[in-house]
Design an enzyme around this catalytic site. Structure first.
Site, PDB file in Angstrom:
ATOM      1  N   SER A 143       0.856  -1.191   0.000  1.00  0.00           N
ATOM      2  CA  SER A 143       0.000   0.000   0.000  1.00  0.00           C
ATOM      3  C   SER A 143       0.889   1.236   0.000  1.00  0.00           C
ATOM      4  O   SER A 143       2.009   1.201   0.538  1.00  0.00           O
ATOM      5  CB  SER A 143      -0.871   0.019   1.259  1.00  0.00           C
ATOM      6  OG  SER A 143      -1.492   1.282   1.416  1.00  0.00           O
ATOM      7  N   TYR A 157      -1.612  -0.512  10.114  1.00  0.00           N
ATOM      8  CA  TYR A 157      -1.751  -0.978   8.725  1.00  0.00           C
ATOM      9  C   TYR A 157      -0.514  -0.595   7.911  1.00  0.00           C
ATOM     10  O   TYR A 157       0.055  -1.416   7.186  1.00  0.00           O
ATOM     11  CB  TYR A 157      -3.014  -0.336   8.147  1.00  0.00           C
ATOM     12  CG  TYR A 157      -3.274  -0.572   6.685  1.00  0.00           C
ATOM     13  CD1 TYR A 157      -3.928  -1.722   6.251  1.00  0.00           C
ATOM     14  CD2 TYR A 157      -2.889   0.369   5.721  1.00  0.00           C
ATOM     15  CE1 TYR A 157      -4.178  -1.937   4.904  1.00  0.00           C
ATOM     16  CE2 TYR A 157      -3.141   0.170   4.380  1.00  0.00           C
ATOM     17  CZ  TYR A 157      -3.793  -0.981   3.975  1.00  0.00           C
ATOM     18  OH  TYR A 157      -4.043  -1.188   2.635  1.00  0.00           O
TER      19      TYR A 157
HETATM   20  P1  NAP Z   1     -11.617  -5.541   0.335  1.00  0.00           P
HETATM   21  O1  NAP Z   1     -12.493  -5.062  -0.763  1.00  0.00           O
HETATM   22  O2  NAP Z   1     -11.989  -5.236   1.754  1.00  0.00           O
HETATM   23  O3  NAP Z   1     -11.425  -7.131   0.173  1.00  0.00           O
HETATM   24  C1  NAP Z   1     -10.619  -7.806   1.092  1.00  0.00           C
HETATM   25  C2  NAP Z   1     -10.531  -9.264   0.705  1.00  0.00           C
HETATM   26  O4  NAP Z   1      -9.651  -9.920   1.630  1.00  0.00           O
HETATM   27  C3  NAP Z   1     -11.867  -9.998   0.805  1.00  0.00           C
HETATM   28  O5  NAP Z   1     -11.905 -10.976  -0.203  1.00  0.00           O
HETATM   29  C4  NAP Z   1     -11.804 -10.650   2.193  1.00  0.00           C
HETATM   30  O6  NAP Z   1     -12.606 -11.819   2.334  1.00  0.00           O
HETATM   31  C5  NAP Z   1     -10.341 -11.025   2.230  1.00  0.00           C
HETATM   32  N1  NAP Z   1      -9.799 -11.245   3.562  1.00  0.00           N
HETATM   33  C6  NAP Z   1      -9.755 -10.401   4.618  1.00  0.00           C
HETATM   34  N2  NAP Z   1      -9.166 -10.989   5.666  1.00  0.00           N
HETATM   35  C7  NAP Z   1      -8.824 -12.238   5.272  1.00  0.00           C
HETATM   36  C8  NAP Z   1      -8.186 -13.336   5.898  1.00  0.00           C
HETATM   37  N3  NAP Z   1      -7.771 -13.263   7.189  1.00  0.00           N
HETATM   38  N4  NAP Z   1      -7.992 -14.466   5.183  1.00  0.00           N
HETATM   39  C9  NAP Z   1      -8.404 -14.546   3.899  1.00  0.00           C
HETATM   40  N5  NAP Z   1      -9.004 -13.537   3.239  1.00  0.00           N
HETATM   41  C10 NAP Z   1      -9.223 -12.402   3.935  1.00  0.00           C
HETATM   42  O7  NAP Z   1     -10.108  -5.000   0.170  1.00  0.00           O
HETATM   43  P2  NAP Z   1      -9.346  -4.321  -1.080  1.00  0.00           P
HETATM   44  O8  NAP Z   1      -9.519  -2.861  -0.970  1.00  0.00           O
HETATM   45  O9  NAP Z   1      -9.670  -5.022  -2.331  1.00  0.00           O
HETATM   46  O10 NAP Z   1      -7.837  -4.614  -0.646  1.00  0.00           O
HETATM   47  C11 NAP Z   1      -7.094  -5.693  -1.179  1.00  0.00           C
HETATM   48  C12 NAP Z   1      -5.644  -5.462  -0.815  1.00  0.00           C
HETATM   49  O11 NAP Z   1      -5.222  -4.210  -1.350  1.00  0.00           O
HETATM   50  C13 NAP Z   1      -5.385  -5.400   0.689  1.00  0.00           C
HETATM   51  O12 NAP Z   1      -4.151  -6.018   0.989  1.00  0.00           O
HETATM   52  C14 NAP Z   1      -5.293  -3.917   0.962  1.00  0.00           C
HETATM   53  O13 NAP Z   1      -4.513  -3.611   2.095  1.00  0.00           O
HETATM   54  C15 NAP Z   1      -4.642  -3.443  -0.321  1.00  0.00           C
HETATM   55  N6  NAP Z   1      -4.837  -2.012  -0.594  1.00  0.00           N
HETATM   56  C16 NAP Z   1      -6.085  -1.517  -0.832  1.00  0.00           C
HETATM   57  C17 NAP Z   1      -6.228  -0.155  -1.076  1.00  0.00           C
HETATM   58  C18 NAP Z   1      -7.558   0.476  -1.355  1.00  0.00           C
HETATM   59  O14 NAP Z   1      -7.635   1.722  -1.411  1.00  0.00           O
HETATM   60  N7  NAP Z   1      -8.634  -0.279  -1.537  1.00  0.00           N
HETATM   61  C19 NAP Z   1      -5.106   0.675  -1.056  1.00  0.00           C
HETATM   62  C20 NAP Z   1      -3.858   0.131  -0.804  1.00  0.00           C
HETATM   63  C21 NAP Z   1      -3.743  -1.218  -0.575  1.00  0.00           C
HETATM   64  P3  NAP Z   1     -14.192 -11.713   2.707  1.00  0.00           P
HETATM   65  O15 NAP Z   1     -14.877 -11.285   1.453  1.00  0.00           O
HETATM   66  O16 NAP Z   1     -14.574 -13.082   3.116  1.00  0.00           O
HETATM   67  O17 NAP Z   1     -14.285 -10.696   3.790  1.00  0.00           O
END
Ligand code: NAP
Length: 248
Positions: A143, A157
């Site tokens: 991130s 985080y």
């Molecule tokens: P999201 O929409 O909240 O989706 C998170 C995913 O991770 C879901 O499929 C969730 O499963 C799964 N998950 C959470 N905890 C888990 C665990 N302990 N074991 C297995 N699966 C788990 O998140 P996102 O925004 O797409 O983020 C994806 C990645 O990108 C993350 O690493 C996040 O830190 C990174 N990121 C995101 C952003 C942003 O702005 N969105 C920015 C920088 C980095 P469930 O559906 O079952 O809950």
């Protein structure tokens, strides 16, 4: 060679976009999720409707047993795992460090950092050419918080993501001669459900004007970079983490 790809947290957001794009690129995709079975099933259905191969498995990345089981089941379904996207991640509500409870700190690191370690370790044990594996490619989702620090919001985080960046560099060097590439991406503000956990579902949209490109990114924009790093098009790249952040 089998082209089996594991995408952790592939049921929603960036992970779901990676699963869809990976299937379109010819990977058999095993996507894991923690709790939201319906969302995971919908992604599998969509991929299969488009002619691809996918499987959803409930598997907590912070559990050693769950992670071994995830790889075993992916291999049983589709053959040797040669791709891993370490995407599963969580974010807690916005807080100063002084108000972060130890339980929250531990939970954030367990999913984001320990989960990445456990999945990377399992992948390396199976992919390493010296252990009889076929080699492979790993992409870790970090991130921009790793470099910005997320003050007054989520230092826990940010710290977990900074540690992932170090893991990417070290592991890339450690396994480069064993046929495995390890890279990462740092997404900026991407409009997904993760921001709801911060207590402000509109966080990404609200902060969009602070991004040099003046907008949030899409899950597809991040997934395209991840799939490029995963692919042979990036065959001489390892230990690299690319910002996908609109200049943030
Ligand atoms: P999201 O929409 O909240 O989706 C998170 C995913 O991770 C879901 O499929 C969730 O499963 C799964 N998950 C959470 N905890 C888990 C665990 N302990 N074991 C297995 N699966 C788990 O998140 P996102 O925004 O797409 O983020 C994806 C990645 O990108 C993350 O690493 C996040 O830190 C990174 N990121 C995101 C952003 C942003 O702005 N969105 C920015 C920088 C980095 P469930 O559906 O079952 O809950």
């Amino acid at each position: 060679m089998a082209r089996t790809l594991i995408v952790t947290g592939g049921s929603r957001g960036i992970g779901a976009a990676c699963a869809r794009l990976g299937a379109r690129a010819g990977w058999s995709v095993c996507l894991s999720y923690r709790a939201n079975e319906a969302a995971a099933a919908a992604v599998v259905h969509e991929i299969e409707q488009a002619g691809g191969r996918a499987l959803a498995i409930a598997s907590d990345v912070s559990s050693e047993l769950n992670v071994t089981d995830l790889f075993d089941r992916a291999e049983k379904a589709f053959g040797e795992v040669t791709g891993l996207i370490n995407n599963a991640g969580i974010l807690a509500s916005a807080s100063t460090l002084a108000n972060i409870e130890l339980s929250r700190w531990t939970a954030t690191l367990a999913t984001n950092l320990t989960g990445t370690f456990l999945c990377a370790r399992e992948a390396v044990r199976r992919m390493a050419v010296s252990a009889g594996g076929a080699g492979g490619s790993i992409v870790n989702v970090s991130s921009m918080a790793a470099v910005l620090g997320a003050p007054s919001e989520f230092i826990d985080y940010a710290a977990s993501k900074g540690a992932i960046d170090a893991l990417t560099i070290g592991l890339a060097k450690e396994v480069a001669a064993d046929g495995i590439r390890v890279n990462g991406v740092r997404p900026g503000l991407i409009d997904t459900g993760i921001h709801e956990s911060s207590g402000d579902p509109s966080r990404a949209k609200r902060l969009a004007p602070t991004v040099p490109m003046q907008r949030t990114g899409t899950t597809e924009e991040v997934a395209r970079t991840i799939l490029w790093l995963l692919s042979d098009d990036a065959s001489y790249c390892t230990g690299v983490t690319i910002n996908v952040s609109g200049g943030r």
